[in-house]
Enzyme design. Structure first.
Site, short mmCIF file in Angstrom:
data_model
loop_
_atom_site.label_atom_id
_atom_site.label_comp_id
_atom_site.label_asym_id
_atom_site.label_seq_id
_atom_site.Cartn_x
_atom_site.Cartn_y
_atom_site.Cartn_z
N GLU A 1 -15.05 4.44 -9.23
CA GLU A 1 -15.80 3.23 -9.54
C GLU A 1 -17.29 3.49 -9.66
OE1 GLU A 1 -15.28 0.21 -6.60
OE2 GLU A 1 -16.85 -1.07 -7.41
N TYR B 1 -23.67 4.80 1.58
CA TYR B 1 -23.04 3.53 1.22
C TYR B 1 -21.59 3.50 1.65
CZ TYR B 1 -20.11 0.32 -0.97
OH TYR B 1 -19.15 -0.64 -1.11
N ARG C 1 -14.68 -4.95 -13.32
CA ARG C 1 -14.89 -5.25 -11.91
C ARG C 1 -15.61 -6.56 -11.61
NH1 ARG C 1 -13.64 -4.57 -7.66
NH2 ARG C 1 -15.16 -3.35 -6.48
N HIS D 1 -20.82 4.21 -6.60
CA HIS D 1 -21.90 3.23 -6.43
C HIS D 1 -23.15 3.55 -7.26
CE1 HIS D 1 -23.51 -0.02 -3.64
NE2 HIS D 1 -22.26 -0.35 -3.77
N ASP E 1 -15.71 4.70 -4.69
CA ASP E 1 -16.84 4.03 -5.32
C ASP E 1 -18.07 4.95 -5.26
OD1 ASP E 1 -18.17 0.62 -4.92
OD2 ASP E 1 -18.75 2.28 -6.24
N GLU F 1 -9.78 -6.43 -5.00
CA GLU F 1 -10.47 -5.92 -3.80
C GLU F 1 -10.45 -7.02 -2.74
OE1 GLU F 1 -14.54 -4.94 -4.47
OE2 GLU F 1 -14.76 -3.93 -2.55
N TRP G 1 -28.70 2.70 -4.90
CA TRP G 1 -28.04 2.63 -3.58
C TRP G 1 -26.55 2.48 -3.74
CZ3 TRP G 1 -25.49 -1.81 -1.51
CH2 TRP G 1 -25.00 -1.58 -0.21
N ARG H 1 -9.52 2.15 -0.56
CA ARG H 1 -10.75 2.78 -1.03
C ARG H 1 -11.27 3.72 0.03
NH1 ARG H 1 -16.47 -0.25 -1.77
NH2 ARG H 1 -16.56 0.31 0.46
N GLU I 1 -19.17 -4.56 -11.48
CA GLU I 1 -19.47 -5.59 -10.46
C GLU I 1 -20.89 -6.11 -10.58
OE1 GLU I 1 -18.67 -3.14 -6.97
OE2 GLU I 1 -20.77 -3.41 -6.40
#
Ligand code: CS2
Ligand code: MG
Length: 404
Positions: free
Chosen positions: A238, A159, A285, A214, A212, A341, A404, A147, A264
């Site tokens: 992601e 992040y 995820r 995020h 990601d 992951e 975030w 990643r 996630e």
């Protein structure tokens, strides 16, 4: 057989973890991960004050029934705190069942569907040279999928990028309030294609690269980024846009063939319904710890399989070794495994949680120990007391709070 003791252990071997330990009248024990990064004590109370009294006297073999009892019996459903608490009970019960059977959990889930599990690690850098060094470090550790997270010119802290350069889930900072990070989407969107151009030039076209976003982009911005990154053939993009509004992914899907991974922060199958049935994503995820346990996550993967969508269980440092172990057993058993992951954990965490799972040559395996294959050193855990810690909060340059 019945449950006679329920214990919630909160420990901070480098970062906070919440672990549930169930004990049966036969003296068997089961562990479950209940860690919710930045809101740990809410789950501790949910377990200690509300669930623990209900578990005493229950038959630990009745896993599905106990899950339904805790999910439907609460009346108030879903949400990260509830589902992390239920997850810990579910995993602890599977752990006990495996120990009774003398089998590793994956054998109770249908046996192995593969020999090993492809992992991906985190590479990051404040600037591109530092990022390239971090990729080299992950490759040297054996990772075969990586990643990519990077700083953005003009932004102080982003992040996934940490001073040590080796990407890992943020260890929330010890302070009275969350650290404030800054964000500017336009600068990020301008910067990222060049980063992947450089990474591809340095490491070639075949290395599986993940990124990601995020939750930070609008659907149109996510579509733009997915389109801009197509030449670099990512393994996935992601959390490209907040997906509580599942329909938002339709716009992204219309504009880009970059594979999409989401989930996630989701904690029930209902969060995914449209995303799966309308094939709006390519990887799911959710982690065992945040999705209510092995029992519901297996059901999610089976629904995903109908739509040729694969698993990609969330596995940063804030998923404890207990939650990681449970995930690996499920990963090994299901047919539609995608990738796992794996950030690894601190050496201190490895001392508190001795696990049977292994990471070798870029792949993971849960091991052959009965149950989930994790033991917790409770006396050592007690030497690392909980310390309140928050995840950062993002603000735009005008001060507006942003994802975030
Ligand atoms: C990240 C996580 O690993 C990932 O994909 O989204 O590290 C996330 O930031 C943390 O789990 C939050 O606690
Ligand atoms: Mg993520």
């Amino acid at each position: 057989m019945k449950i006679v003791d329920v214990k919630v252990v909160v420990t901070r071997p480098g970062r906070n973890f919440v672990t549930l330990k169930l004990t049966t009248d036969d003296g068997l024990t089961g562990l479950g991960d209940a860690t919710l990064n930045g809101r740990e004590l809410a789950v501790v109370s949910y377990l200690r004050d509300h669930i623990a009294p209900l578990l005493i006297g229950l038959d630990p073999h009745r896993i599905e029934d106990t899950w339904q009892y805790l999910y439907r019996g609460a009346y108030w459903r879903r949400g990260p705190v509830t589902m992390a608490a239920i997850a810990a009970v579910d995993v602890a019960l599977w752990d006990i069942k495996g120990k009774v059977a003398g089998l590793p959990l994956y054998q109770l889930l249908g046996g192995a569907s593969r020999d090993r599990l492809l992992a991906y690690g985190h590479a990051s850098g404040q600037d591109t040279p530092e990022l390239l060094d971090s990729v080299r470090a992950r490759l040297a550790e054996g990772y075969r999928a990586i990643r990519i997270q990077t700083g953005v010119p003009g932004l102080k802290a982003v992040y996934g990028v940490h001073t040590k350069g080796a990407g890992s889930a943020p260890v929330p900072h010890q302070q009275a309030r969350p650290r404030v990070e800054d964000w500017d989407t336009r600068s990020y969107l301008s910067h990222m294609p060049g980063v992947f151009e450089t990474v591809r030039h340095e490491f070639g076209p075949e290395l599986p690269l993940l990124h990601d976003a995020h939750h930070r982009l609008t659907p149109l911005q996510a579509a733009q980024l997915g389109k801009d990154l197509e030449p670099y053939r990512l393994f996935w993009l992601e959390d490209c846009t907040p997906a509580e509004n599942q329909d938002a992914l339709r716009l992204v899907r219309q504009h880009t063939t970059t594979p999409l991974a989401i989930g996630e922060v989701f904690n029930t199958i209902h969060d995914y319904q449209t995303l799966l049935t309308d094939q709006l994503i390519d990887y799911v995820r959710s982690a065992v710890t945040h999705f209510g346990g092995v029992t519901p996550l297996r059901k999610l993967f089976d629904l995903a399989a109908v739509h040729q969508i694969k698993s990609a269980v969330h596995g940063p440092e804030d998923i404890s070794p207990v939650g990681m172990a449970a995930a690996l057993h499920l990963d090994l058993a299901i047919h539609n495994f995608g990738i796992q992951e794996y950030s690894g954990h601190s050496p201190l965490a490895g001392e508190v949680f001795q696990h049977a799972y292994t990471f070798t040559d870029g792949h993971l395996h849960p091991g052959e120990a009965p149950g989930i294959g994790v033991d917790m050193d409770e006396s050592l855990a007690e030497t690392y007391p909980y310390e309140r810690a928050y995840l950062p909060v993002n603000r735009l340059h005008d001060g507006t709070v942003h994802d975030w």
